[in-house]
Design a protein around this motif. Structure first.
Motif, PDB file in Angstrom:
ATOM      1  N   GLN A  54      -7.713   0.229  -3.086  1.00 34.82           N
ATOM      2  CA  GLN A  54      -7.274   1.240  -4.043  1.00 34.82           C
ATOM      3  C   GLN A  54      -5.965   0.837  -4.716  1.00 34.82           C
ATOM      4  O   GLN A  54      -5.827   0.925  -5.946  1.00 34.82           O
ATOM      5  N   LYS A  61      -9.539   0.307   2.823  1.00 34.91           N
ATOM      6  CA  LYS A  61      -9.842   1.135   1.658  1.00 34.91           C
ATOM      7  C   LYS A  61      -8.583   1.368   0.822  1.00 34.91           C
ATOM      8  O   LYS A  61      -8.620   1.336  -0.412  1.00 34.91           O
ATOM      9  N   LYS A  62      -7.455   1.573   1.505  1.00 34.43           N
ATOM     10  CA  LYS A  62      -6.178   1.793   0.830  1.00 34.43           C
ATOM     11  C   LYS A  62      -5.731   0.522   0.097  1.00 34.43           C
ATOM     12  O   LYS A  62      -5.224   0.591  -1.030  1.00 34.43           O
ATOM     13  N   SER A  85      -7.712  -1.681   9.847  1.00 32.86           N
ATOM     14  CA  SER A  85      -8.714  -0.620   9.999  1.00 32.86           C
ATOM     15  C   SER A  85      -9.457  -0.401   8.685  1.00 32.86           C
ATOM     16  O   SER A  85      -9.017  -0.848   7.618  1.00 32.86           O
ATOM     17  N   ASP A  86     -10.571   0.300   8.766  1.00 29.78           N
ATOM     18  CA  ASP A  86     -11.349   0.622   7.568  1.00 29.78           C
ATOM     19  C   ASP A  86     -10.527   1.481   6.602  1.00 29.78           C
ATOM     20  O   ASP A  86     -10.632   1.328   5.382  1.00 29.78           O
ATOM     21  N   VAL A  87      -9.723   2.353   7.163  1.00 35.18           N
ATOM     22  CA  VAL A  87      -8.872   3.223   6.337  1.00 35.18           C
ATOM     23  C   VAL A  87      -7.858   2.380   5.564  1.00 35.18           C
ATOM     24  O   VAL A  87      -7.653   2.578   4.357  1.00 35.18           O
ATOM     25  N   THR A  88      -7.233   1.430   6.259  1.00 32.05           N
ATOM     26  CA  THR A  88      -6.253   0.550   5.606  1.00 32.05           C
ATOM     27  C   THR A  88      -6.930  -0.332   4.569  1.00 32.05           C
ATOM     28  O   THR A  88      -6.397  -0.544   3.468  1.00 32.05           O
ATOM     29  N   THR A 124       0.814  -1.216   0.000  1.00 30.69           N
ATOM     30  CA  THR A 124       0.000   0.000   0.000  1.00 30.69           C
ATOM     31  C   THR A 124       0.851   1.272   0.000  1.00 30.69           C
ATOM     32  O   THR A 124       0.387   2.332  -0.394  1.00 30.69           O
TER      33      THR A 124
END
Length: 212
Positions: free
Chosen positions: A151, A147-148, A142-145, A12
């Motif tokens: 992507q 999503k990354k 996490s949700d942020v990770t 990522t």
């Protein structure tokens, strides 16, 4: 027995880094020592990185990837055509990141074999749901990770030529040169699965190799 290789998501912070990988591979081919390579790249700012932290992160990931290539594969990356270099980079990515490799083989390859060349977010979400049962790593991030990860996975697929860009993701099968096929088959013919080759196609190639 299920092969449950742990999923790591360090890609990522790096993506495919095709030009950077080619520079580092050429320098390693010249110096043959990773410490000397790192020192040379830093002194000459060969990767054009302003922040040393960025350089260290990307160098670490690329070193990890290149270290998994055979000598023949590394030589082809350095001395082959751009398409051959890119195919070896895709090979290094699939060998390094089990998550990416599984997604390519179990989703893109299976869809392509069934003449379904359109990739969707639903395909990705289904893959995540099925793999979460076997890989707690997917539920612990996490949700942020998460999503990354999604992507960058799609970015990697586009950068290595497995899908078209933007939101209209069409699956593309890489065209491998004879030399690319040779260095991959020499190590393990099953690695061609990451290039969307079916089991039958792999068997046919092996027959040609035997009869050649």
């Amino acid at each position: 027995m299920v092969d449950k290789k742990k999923y790591i998501f360090s890609f990522t912070g790096a993506s495919a880094l095709i030009s950077e990988t080619m520079i580092i591979a050429e320098e390693f081919n010249r110096l043959k020592d990773w410490k000397d390579v790192q020192k040379s790249l830093l002194e000459n700012n060969s990767l054009n990185k302003v922040k040393q932290s960025t350089f260290k992160r990307e160098f670490s990931e690329i070193k990890k990837r290149l270290s998994l290539l055979t000598q023949d594969q590394l030589q082809l990356l350095v001395k082959g055509s751009f398409d051959e270099s890119k195919s070896m980079i895709l090979l290094s990515l699939s060998k390094t990141y089990a998550f990416l490799n599984d997604f390519i083989i179990e989703v893109l390859r299976n869809k392509y074999i069934l003449y379904d060349k359109e990739l969707s977010e639903i395909d990705y979400n289904r893959f995540i749901a099925s793999k979460s049962l076997l890989h707690s790593e997917l539920t612990e991030i996490s949700d942020v990770t998460a999503k990354k990860v999604k992507q960058v996975i799609f970015k990697l697929l586009h950068q290595t030529g497995l899908i078209t860009k933007a939101n209209n993701w069409t699956i593309l099968k890489p065209i491998l040169s004879n030399e690319s096929l040779k260095v991959i088959i020499k190590e393990n013919p099953k690695l061609l699965s990451a290039f969307l080759y079916s089991n039958e196609e792999i068997k046919d190639l092996l027959k040609k190799e035997i009869n050649a």
